[in-house]
Scaffold this motif. Structure first.
Motif, PDB file in Angstrom:
ATOM      1  N   MET A  10       0.833  -1.269  -0.067  1.00  0.00           N
ATOM      2  CA  MET A  10       0.208  -0.208   0.064  1.00  0.00           C
ATOM      3  C   MET A  10       0.691   1.079   0.007  1.00  0.00           C
ATOM      4  N   ILE A  11       0.552   1.889  -0.870  1.00  0.00           N
ATOM      5  CA  ILE A  11       1.558   3.377  -1.203  1.00  0.00           C
ATOM      6  C   ILE A  11       0.465   4.509  -1.305  1.00  0.00           C
ATOM      7  N   LYS A  12       0.597   5.518  -0.477  1.00  0.00           N
ATOM      8  CA  LYS A  12      -0.051   6.798  -0.641  1.00  0.00           C
ATOM      9  C   LYS A  12       0.569   7.931  -0.291  1.00  0.00           C
ATOM     10  N   VAL A  13       0.258   8.898  -1.187  1.00  0.00           N
ATOM     11  CA  VAL A  13       0.693  10.249  -1.104  1.00  0.00           C
ATOM     12  C   VAL A  13      -0.538  11.093  -1.121  1.00  0.00           C
ATOM     13  N   GLN A  14      -0.450  11.880   0.131  1.00  0.00           N
ATOM     14  CA  GLN A  14      -1.661  12.588   0.520  1.00  0.00           C
ATOM     15  C   GLN A  14      -1.492  13.770   1.394  1.00  0.00           C
ATOM     16  N   GLN A  15      -2.306  14.835   1.471  1.00  0.00           N
ATOM     17  CA  GLN A  15      -2.313  16.036   2.458  1.00  0.00           C
ATOM     18  C   GLN A  15      -2.874  15.529   3.748  1.00  0.00           C
ATOM     19  N   GLN A  16      -3.800  14.836   4.068  1.00  0.00           N
ATOM     20  CA  GLN A  16      -4.030  14.560   5.412  1.00  0.00           C
ATOM     21  C   GLN A  16      -3.110  13.745   6.076  1.00  0.00           C
ATOM     22  N   ASP A  17      -3.580  13.854   7.535  1.00  0.00           N
ATOM     23  CA  ASP A  17      -2.435  13.135   8.420  1.00  0.00           C
ATOM     24  C   ASP A  17      -2.906  11.698   8.397  1.00  0.00           C
ATOM     25  N   PHE A  18      -1.974  10.808   9.006  1.00  0.00           N
ATOM     26  CA  PHE A  18      -2.130   9.414   9.123  1.00  0.00           C
ATOM     27  C   PHE A  18      -2.278   8.802  10.370  1.00  0.00           C
ATOM     28  N   ASP A  19      -3.014   7.605  10.543  1.00  0.00           N
ATOM     29  CA  ASP A  19      -3.178   7.343  12.022  1.00  0.00           C
ATOM     30  C   ASP A  19      -2.181   5.887  12.328  1.00  0.00           C
ATOM     31  N   ILE A  20      -1.006   6.248  13.052  1.00  0.00           N
ATOM     32  CA  ILE A  20      -0.138   5.119  13.175  1.00  0.00           C
ATOM     33  C   ILE A  20      -0.753   3.841  13.690  1.00  0.00           C
ATOM     34  N   GLN A  21      -1.670   3.936  14.646  1.00  0.00           N
ATOM     35  CA  GLN A  21      -2.151   2.803  15.240  1.00  0.00           C
ATOM     36  C   GLN A  21      -2.993   1.922  14.046  1.00  0.00           C
ATOM     37  N   HIS A  22      -3.642   2.792  13.050  1.00  0.00           N
ATOM     38  CA  HIS A  22      -4.698   2.033  12.016  1.00  0.00           C
ATOM     39  C   HIS A  22      -3.401   1.295  11.195  1.00  0.00           C
ATOM     40  N   GLU A  23      -2.500   2.018  10.804  1.00  0.00           N
ATOM     41  CA  GLU A  23      -1.561   1.519   9.711  1.00  0.00           C
ATOM     42  C   GLU A  23      -0.676   0.192  10.637  1.00  0.00           C
ATOM     43  N   TYR A  24      -0.466   0.245  11.982  1.00  0.00           N
ATOM     44  CA  TYR A  24       0.068  -0.876  12.495  1.00  0.00           C
ATOM     45  C   TYR A  24      -0.751  -2.025  12.111  1.00  0.00           C
ATOM     46  N   GLN A  25      -2.132  -1.959  12.791  1.00  0.00           N
ATOM     47  CA  GLN A  25      -3.036  -2.986  12.835  1.00  0.00           C
ATOM     48  C   GLN A  25      -3.186  -3.543  11.629  1.00  0.00           C
ATOM     49  N   ALA A  26      -3.299  -2.841  10.359  1.00  0.00           N
ATOM     50  CA  ALA A  26      -3.273  -3.401   8.901  1.00  0.00           C
ATOM     51  C   ALA A  26      -2.160  -4.295   8.797  1.00  0.00           C
ATOM     52  N   LEU A  27      -0.940  -3.999   9.289  1.00  0.00           N
ATOM     53  CA  LEU A  27       0.404  -4.956   9.225  1.00  0.00           C
ATOM     54  C   LEU A  27       0.255  -5.954  10.113  1.00  0.00           C
ATOM     55  N   ALA A  28      -0.463  -6.130  11.407  1.00  0.00           N
ATOM     56  CA  ALA A  28      -0.475  -7.022  12.287  1.00  0.00           C
ATOM     57  C   ALA A  28      -1.604  -7.776  11.964  1.00  0.00           C
ATOM     58  N   LYS A  29      -2.456  -7.852  10.908  1.00  0.00           N
ATOM     59  CA  LYS A  29      -3.567  -8.799  10.693  1.00  0.00           C
ATOM     60  C   LYS A  29      -2.890 -10.023  10.216  1.00  0.00           C
ATOM     61  N   GLU A  43       4.391   8.432  -7.383  1.00  0.00           N
ATOM     62  CA  GLU A  43       3.711   7.035  -6.805  1.00  0.00           C
ATOM     63  C   GLU A  43       4.526   5.965  -7.427  1.00  0.00           C
ATOM     64  N   GLN A  44       4.702   6.152  -8.513  1.00  0.00           N
ATOM     65  CA  GLN A  44       5.635   5.064  -9.518  1.00  0.00           C
ATOM     66  C   GLN A  44       7.026   5.083  -8.948  1.00  0.00           C
ATOM     67  N   SER A  45       7.598   6.129  -8.278  1.00  0.00           N
ATOM     68  CA  SER A  45       8.797   5.952  -7.829  1.00  0.00           C
ATOM     69  C   SER A  45       8.633   5.384  -6.448  1.00  0.00           C
ATOM     70  N   LEU A  46       7.807   5.582  -5.564  1.00  0.00           N
ATOM     71  CA  LEU A  46       7.619   4.722  -4.508  1.00  0.00           C
ATOM     72  C   LEU A  46       7.246   3.154  -4.635  1.00  0.00           C
ATOM     73  N   ARG A  47       6.623   3.235  -5.601  1.00  0.00           N
ATOM     74  CA  ARG A  47       6.239   1.624  -5.901  1.00  0.00           C
ATOM     75  C   ARG A  47       7.563   0.914  -6.241  1.00  0.00           C
ATOM     76  N   THR A  48       8.454   1.664  -7.014  1.00  0.00           N
ATOM     77  CA  THR A  48       9.775   1.149  -7.398  1.00  0.00           C
ATOM     78  C   THR A  48      10.469   0.733  -6.350  1.00  0.00           C
ATOM     79  N   ILE A  49      10.511   1.575  -5.202  1.00  0.00           N
ATOM     80  CA  ILE A  49      11.482   1.345  -4.020  1.00  0.00           C
ATOM     81  C   ILE A  49      10.846   0.353  -3.239  1.00  0.00           C
ATOM     82  N   VAL A  50       9.530   0.259  -3.149  1.00  0.00           N
ATOM     83  CA  VAL A  50       8.946  -1.193  -2.200  1.00  0.00           C
ATOM     84  C   VAL A  50       9.453  -2.213  -3.108  1.00  0.00           C
TER      85      VAL A  50
END
Length: 149
Positions: free
Chosen positions: A1-20, A56-63
């Motif tokens: 999952m790769i996102k470029v965005q203006q809004q803030d992000f929720d660390i706990q939400h992102e961690y939970q997605a990885l922990a599933k 976004e393409q650059s981020l996909r390449t790095i990942v």
């Protein structure tokens, strides 16, 4: 999952997605913040610009490079753009793997390459005015070590 965005992000939400993923034995995350000092100047804020689509393409390449080097289960990268105040979150990198070594190395690799290869432009606002930031030599050196492995 790769996102470029203006809004803030929720660390706990992102961690939970990885922990599933029940195969995950390790999760490593990194969060970058806007700090108050840089190069001896008092920072008031940061402004980030990017080139939509190309970024976004650059981020996909790095990942993808990280996924070919290490045995990873998931990678989540969020990079904010726009105007950011002091102590606001700029970037999130989260990696899950069966083993900690792969997760630590991949997270560090992704962050090093984000700093040197992703097309973001940073304007720093200080007491002395605004100025565009150049790439740091230390960031280039950090990324170079991955080319030697």
């Amino acid at each position: 999952m790769i996102k470029v965005q203006q809004q803030d992000f929720d660390i706990q939400h992102e961690y939970q997605a990885l922990a599933k993923d029940s195969q995950a034995g390790a999760i490593v995350t990194f969060v970058g913040l806007v700090r108050d000092m840089n190069l001896g100047k008092q920072v008031q804020g940061l402004e980030l610009e990017h080139y939509p689509g190309m970024t976004e393409q650059s981020l996909r390449t790095i990942v993808q490079q990280a996924k070919t080097r290490w045995q990873l289960l998931q990678c989540r990268v969020i990079h904010r753009v726009g105007k950011l105040a002091l102590n606001e979150q700029i970037v999130y990198v989260g990696v899950s793997s069966a083993h900690r070594g792969d997760a630590f190395a991949a997270c560090e690799f992704i962050m090093d390459y984000l700093k040197t290869q992703a097309p973001f432009w940073k304007k720093e606002h200080t007491d002395e005015g605004a100025n565009w930031l150049d790439a740091r030599e230390s960031d280039d050196q950090a990324a170079e070590r991955w080319q030697q492995e």
